[in-house]
Design a protein around this motif. Structure first.
Motif, PDB file in Angstrom:
ATOM      1  N   UNK A   1      -4.956   4.466   3.786  1.00 50.62           N
ATOM      2  CA  UNK A   1      -6.018   5.348   3.310  1.00 50.62           C
ATOM      3  C   UNK A   1      -5.490   6.445   2.415  1.00 50.62           C
ATOM      4  N   UNK A   2      -4.419   7.094   2.814  1.00 45.51           N
ATOM      5  CA  UNK A   2      -3.946   8.233   2.034  1.00 45.51           C
ATOM      6  C   UNK A   2      -3.560   7.785   0.634  1.00 45.51           C
ATOM      7  N   UNK A   3      -2.899   6.619   0.547  1.00 48.80           N
ATOM      8  CA  UNK A   3      -2.584   6.105  -0.790  1.00 48.80           C
ATOM      9  C   UNK A   3      -3.868   5.859  -1.569  1.00 48.80           C
ATOM     10  N   UNK A   4      -4.877   5.336  -0.888  1.00 48.58           N
ATOM     11  CA  UNK A   4      -6.116   5.027  -1.603  1.00 48.58           C
ATOM     12  C   UNK A   4      -6.829   6.292  -2.069  1.00 48.58           C
ATOM     13  N   UNK A   5      -6.778   7.353  -1.253  1.00 48.07           N
ATOM     14  CA  UNK A   5      -7.420   8.605  -1.683  1.00 48.07           C
ATOM     15  C   UNK A   5      -6.851   9.058  -3.021  1.00 48.07           C
TER      16      UNK A   5
ATOM     17  N   UNK B   1       3.479   2.598  -7.317  1.00 50.10           N
ATOM     18  CA  UNK B   1       4.096   2.877  -6.022  1.00 50.10           C
ATOM     19  C   UNK B   1       3.029   3.077  -4.952  1.00 50.10           C
ATOM     20  N   UNK B   2       1.991   3.833  -5.310  1.00 50.70           N
ATOM     21  CA  UNK B   2       0.927   4.083  -4.335  1.00 50.70           C
ATOM     22  C   UNK B   2       0.224   2.797  -3.937  1.00 50.70           C
ATOM     23  N   UNK B   3       0.064   1.944  -4.942  1.00 48.97           N
ATOM     24  CA  UNK B   3      -0.582   0.669  -4.647  1.00 48.97           C
ATOM     25  C   UNK B   3       0.256  -0.129  -3.649  1.00 48.97           C
ATOM     26  N   UNK B   4       1.561  -0.127  -3.869  1.00 47.44           N
ATOM     27  CA  UNK B   4       2.442  -0.866  -2.954  1.00 47.44           C
ATOM     28  C   UNK B   4       2.389  -0.255  -1.549  1.00 47.44           C
ATOM     29  N   UNK B   5       2.385   1.083  -1.478  1.00 49.50           N
ATOM     30  CA  UNK B   5       2.304   1.723  -0.159  1.00 49.50           C
ATOM     31  C   UNK B   5       0.996   1.357   0.534  1.00 49.50           C
TER      32      UNK B   5
ATOM     33  N   UNK C   1       9.322   2.932  -3.072  1.00 50.77           N
ATOM     34  CA  UNK C   1      10.207   4.084  -3.218  1.00 50.77           C
ATOM     35  C   UNK C   1      11.095   3.926  -4.449  1.00 50.77           C
ATOM     36  N   UNK C   2      11.585   2.698  -4.625  1.00 51.23           N
ATOM     37  CA  UNK C   2      12.453   2.410  -5.760  1.00 51.23           C
ATOM     38  C   UNK C   2      11.734   2.695  -7.083  1.00 51.23           C
ATOM     39  N   UNK C   3      10.478   2.309  -7.147  1.00 52.56           N
ATOM     40  CA  UNK C   3       9.702   2.531  -8.364  1.00 52.56           C
ATOM     41  C   UNK C   3       9.666   4.003  -8.727  1.00 52.56           C
TER      42      UNK C   3
END
Lengths: 488, 486
Positions: B141-145, B112-116, B25-27
């Protein structure tokens, strides 16, 4: 410790050579030679010191590795493995010398690959933990693959991949057999171990024993090679650089024979006994089939490659006939074939360097221009076809003698193989070296370096032919053990 | 549920997820502030976050146990996989620096998505009830999509993302349906609870439970790309940015396998004889389809995708063994696989050039002459994928097939090993290209190795070799953790 040093010297030498080659190619060659010489010296010292030693192993080195699986880093030598190690270092020495002018590209990587292959082969002969054995068995594959694929001839990539897949596939079947043996041993004794001495005499249901033996047999049969599984051999031998061919014919094939002697027969004596008639027939087929195909080749290197199929047929025959004479013969053939065929590959390699072809049709009448090379070729061809007084004769003769006691027809047919060997041998010498020099070739004769290689090998063959006693005395105790199991 | 829901120990055991979510989130917040100054800052920060999560995971392990009323279980198993996915995250970011710079696509959202995604996977591997599994699965999964379609301008990336999203949501729905059935028939979603109900007297009808297990198998089979649910894999791996393909083949896959192992060997252990044939067939199918399809590929990312299907098959063999040894073997294999496959993809991303032009196997011609280090490292990864001794891949395969044989799966073992010999062919083809051909367009144009990429190659190579020579350490830990599982 000394056994670990044997492997470490090769790997260390290879690495130093690879680094040294950045500055000087000659340095890489000299370092490799020195490493092999050092190992040969170490081997000799084991041989001298351990003469007449009692116990199954002459020298033993046992370290913990993966205790949770009963896997140990256990190396040991007996007479059988010691002789094969000496052969390894000797042919390694020869290979480096034979590549002196042939290999000019990536010299450092070449010597690293060559010495790593030799280290893998040495580890195969030394390992007495079955897992470690499999580990080494697979490991020697990779640098050998590079030797063929990087420095080989026209069709090298195809040959290298074929070699890799054949060996890998059969090796994996052996892995299944090793694991199954390990679990069977556990279920009867409650101990998980890959230790050779412990697994000997594991009680197995007869049907299972046959399957497990088959797993080992296939792996070794591909390497040996036994006839329907031999098709990788002509390609690999032909396409490899000289050093690769020498190592393949002289050593890699011998790991198959070693495996039969060390594992197939002792671990599964009953199954091996039952299987022996089949193996004998396969051996006889190999002898004839190899000889006939050798006769039909026009590519000199391919010709020599097929003679290997034929000669190794004698080895298979000797191992599965299994009496004292045949086993002695098989082992002598293993050693002498390594030297005589190695020498032929060296000579073919020198010839190819000079005339850039291996086609018999483009040769002829070479005797006039290269008398030393031609004379040497004649000598080793005669050795290979079994001229009395040279090592190969003793080996094959003993195998035939041993076979005669078990099966007269097999001995008779196998003896025809010797006859066929004379035919292809004479044809080779006649087409390449005799007759008129129709292509008007003017070639340089053997250089001193090549002369040295050839002389060393010739002396070794003469020694083995005239006075094989020190060698037979060394492997006798080990062979006696194999024979006792085989005749049980 | 206790009234005091989040105790101090709950928070400690949840530390890696907290660190990752906060940093992610910070990123995003920092994006406008940092963007102009240094494009590397996002990468550095995410590595910092992942390193923090790694520390958090170890700290949580030292204070391990159940958290949040048994919804999470921080045991050796969870920690093993938690560390694995975090390390996979770090190894994904290392080659991403140059990759993103080359494509001119450095943003904070990628990181950020990678971290999530990693956070979701950490949750998955520690989840001890089915809802937690589902939540973790969705976060990951959603981050990976989105990551798969990160390069918006790229047609293939769009296709990859869409395909992944549609099929992935469908698979998750299957999984959720299975969860619902389990809850309906057993009255609990706690894994140990399900086990108790299924093995106790008055167990619910096997039809219900069987269908539920099959539905969950479909959902998880999709995530690990096991046949016959593997069809999305080549397209997604090919279209996604290369570092993300590497990540997908390591992180989410390992986490999904962790869930697979945990659910099927704890909750569904009582009906093991029922699902074993299913997994048996899927394992064989995955290995065979993966290896034989990989033989035909000329695009290296597709080839690695098919190879990853085959490798999923090997891990399924370990699952079929239904034993602690099998679980440990699967754990070891996934660790080794993460190293070798991320390493291999890192080389691919290094060579691919702007707009990922160079993706063909021919493009590797003569790499050994131009960049001996990259070629040597790639060789190590490829030999490990073949399963040659001295590499982690060898021991991984060895443990798996040893476990299978111990459970009397003789045919699966033999067929699996024959499969792995077939595989040698397509990996060796790349070695041939690198060492035996003259440099071509791609290798002539290859840029020098950046420090990040150098690290991204050397670290996995060391990991691969370490697991190949001294597997003891990891293996002991895997062995201990697999016992804790039940």
């Amino acid at each position: 410790m000394i056994l670990l040093a044997l492997i470490a010297v090769l790997i260390g030498g290879g690495m130093v050579a690879a680094v040294a080659a950045r500055w000087s190619a000659a340095a890489a060659r000299w370092i490799s030679l020195l490493a092999l010489l050092a190992d040969f010296g170490l081997g000799l010292s084991i041989w001298v010191r351990s003469a007449g030693a009692a116990g199954p192993w002459l020298v033993d080195a046992d370290y913990a590795w993966l205790p949770q699986f009963g896997i140990r880093f256990h190396l040991a030598v007996d007479g059988l493995s010691l002789l094969l190690l000496m052969l390894t270092f000797f042919l390694g020495f020869v290979s480096v010398l034979a590549s002196w002018s042939e290999i000019t590209e990536s010299v450092g990587f070449f010597h690293l690959s060559l010495l790593a292959t030799l280290a893998g082969i040495a580890a195969v002969f030394l390992a007495v933990d079955l897992f470690l054995f499999y580990f080494a068995w697979e490991l020697m594959l990779v640098p050998m693959y590079f030797l063929i694929a990087v420095w080989g001839h026209e069709n090298r990539v195809y040959a290298a991949i074929k070699f890799f897949i054949f060996t890998q596939l059969s090796g994996l079947l052996m892995l299944v057999a090793i694991l199954a043996l390990y679990f069977f041993h556990h279920s009867t004794t409650g101990v998980y171990t890959f230790e050779y001495a412990d697994l000997l005499g594991t009680a197995l249901p007869p049907g299972t024993a046959m399957w497990l033996m088959a797993g080992f047999f296939v792996a070794f049969a591909v390497k040996l090679p036994v006839v329907p599984l031999h098709t990788w051999l002509p390609d690999a031998h032909t396409e490899a650089p000289t050093a690769g061919s020498v190592v393949l014919a002289g050593l890699l094939l011998k790991t198959g024979a070693y495996g039969m002697l060390r594992f197939v027969v002792p671990l599964f004596p009953d199954a091996a006994h039952k299987f022996a008639p089949v193996a004998i027939v396969l051996g006889v087929i190999g002898i004839l089939y190899g000889a006939i195909l050798a006769f039909g080749q026009t590519d000199l290197k391919r010709l020599v490659a097929y003679t290997s199929v034929s000669h190794l047929g004698f080895v298979l025959l000797g191992i599965f006939v299994g009496n004292a004479l045949a086993l002695q013969g098989a082992l002598l053939t293993i050693i002498c074939h390594g030297i005589s065929t190695g020498a032929l590959f060296v000579l073919v390699g020198s010839l190819q360097e000079r005339i850039h072809t291996r086609e018999l049709g483009r040769m002829g009448g070479l005797w006039a221009t290269t008398p030393r090379l031609s004379g040497a070729a004649l000598f080793f061809t005669l050795a290979s076809l079994g001229l009395p007084g040279l090592g190969d004769f003793v080996g094959e003769f003993l195998v035939l003698l041993g076979t005669y006691r078990v099966s007269i027809p097999a001995a008779a047919i196998a003896a025809c193989g010797v006859l066929a060997a004379t035919l292809y041998g004479v044809r080779l010498v006649q087409r390449a070296f005799h007759g008129p020099n129709v292509h008007e070739l003017r070639l340089a004769d053997l250089a001193p370096r090549e002369g040295l290689v050839v002389t060393l090998m010739a002396v070794a063959l003469l020694w083995l032919g005239l006075y094989p006693r020190p060698v037979t005395a060394t492997f006798q105790p080990a062979m006696d053990r194999v024979e006792r199991v085989a005749l049980k | 549920m206790p009234g005091n829901f989040a105790t101090a120990s709950d928070v400690i055991r949840f530390l890696p997820e907290i660190i990752l979510a906060v940093m992610g989130t910070l990123l995003m917040i920092l994006d406008p502030l940092l963007h102009r100054r240094s494009s590397n800052a996002f990468g550095h920060l995410s590595i910092l976050a992942l390193a923090g999560a790694l520390g958090g995971a170890i700290y949580a392990y030292l204070n391990g146990g159940p958290a949040f009323g048994g919804m999470l279980m921080v045991d050796g198993f969870a920690t093993f996989f938690g560390v694995l996915v975090i390390v996979a995250g770090i190894l994904t970011i290392l080659p991403s620096y140059r990759f993103l710079a080359r494509q001119g696509a450095e943003t904070s959202e990628y990181h950020a998505l990678l971290l999530f995604s990693v956070a979701g996977q950490c949750l998955m591997v520690a989840a001890n009830d089915l809802i937690m599994v589902f939540i973790g699965l969705e976060i990951s999964s959603i981050s990976s999509y989105i990551l798969a379609g990160y390069l918006r301008e790229d047609k293939r990336a769009n296709e990859a993302s869409l395909k992944y999203f549609l099929l992935g949501s469908f698979a998750t729905a299957f999984f959720l349906y299975g969860v619902a059935l389990i809850y309906g028939s057993t009255g609990t979603i706690n894994l140990a609870g399900v086990n108790v109900v299924l093995s106790g007297p008055g167990a619910p009808s096997l039809v219900f439970v069987g269908v539920a297990a099959a539905l969950m198998f479909v959902g998880l089979g999709f995530k690990v790309s096991a046949a016959p649910f593997q069809v999305w894999t080549p397209d997604v791996y090919q279209g996604a940015p290369t570092p993300i393909s590497a990540f997908l083949s390591a992180g989410p896959k390992a986490a999904a396998f962790a869930v697979f192992l945990r659910i099927f060997t704890t909750a569904f252990a009582p009906i093991g004889h029922g699902w074993e044939p299913l997994v048996w067939a899927s394992a064989l199918l995955s290995m065979t389809i993966g290896n034989f399809a990989a033989l035909q590929q000329s695009n290296i990312k597709r080839m690695l995708a098919y190879s990853s299907i085959a490798h999923a098959g090997y891990v399924l063999v370990a699952l079929t063994a239904r034993s602690e040894v099998g679980t440990a073997a699967a754990m070891f294999y996934l660790a080794a696989y993460a190293f070798m496959n991320i390493g291999a993809f890192a080389v691919v991303s290094h060579l691919s050039g702007k707009g990922e032009r160079y993706q063909n196997i021919e493009d590797f011609s003569g790499l050994a002459q131009k960049q001996p280090l990259a070629a040597a490292m790639f060789s190590i990864f490829l030999l490990s994928l073949i399963g040659v001794p001295l590499t982690g891949g060898f021991f991984g395969k060895f443990y798996i097939f040893k476990a299978a044989l111990e459970s009397h799966l003789v045919w699966l073992t033999v067929l699996g090993l024959l499969n792995s010999a077939v595989a040698a062919y397509y990996y060796l083809r790349i070695l041939v290209m690198m060492y035996m051909r003259e440099p071509a367009e791609a290798t002539e144009a290859v840029e020098p190795l950046s420090p990040g990429l150098r690290l991204a190659l050397i670290v996995p190579a060391i990991g691969t070799l370490f697991l190949g020579i001294f597997p003891n350490w990891v293996l002991d830990f895997a062995g201990k953790s697999s016992v804790l599982l039940k």
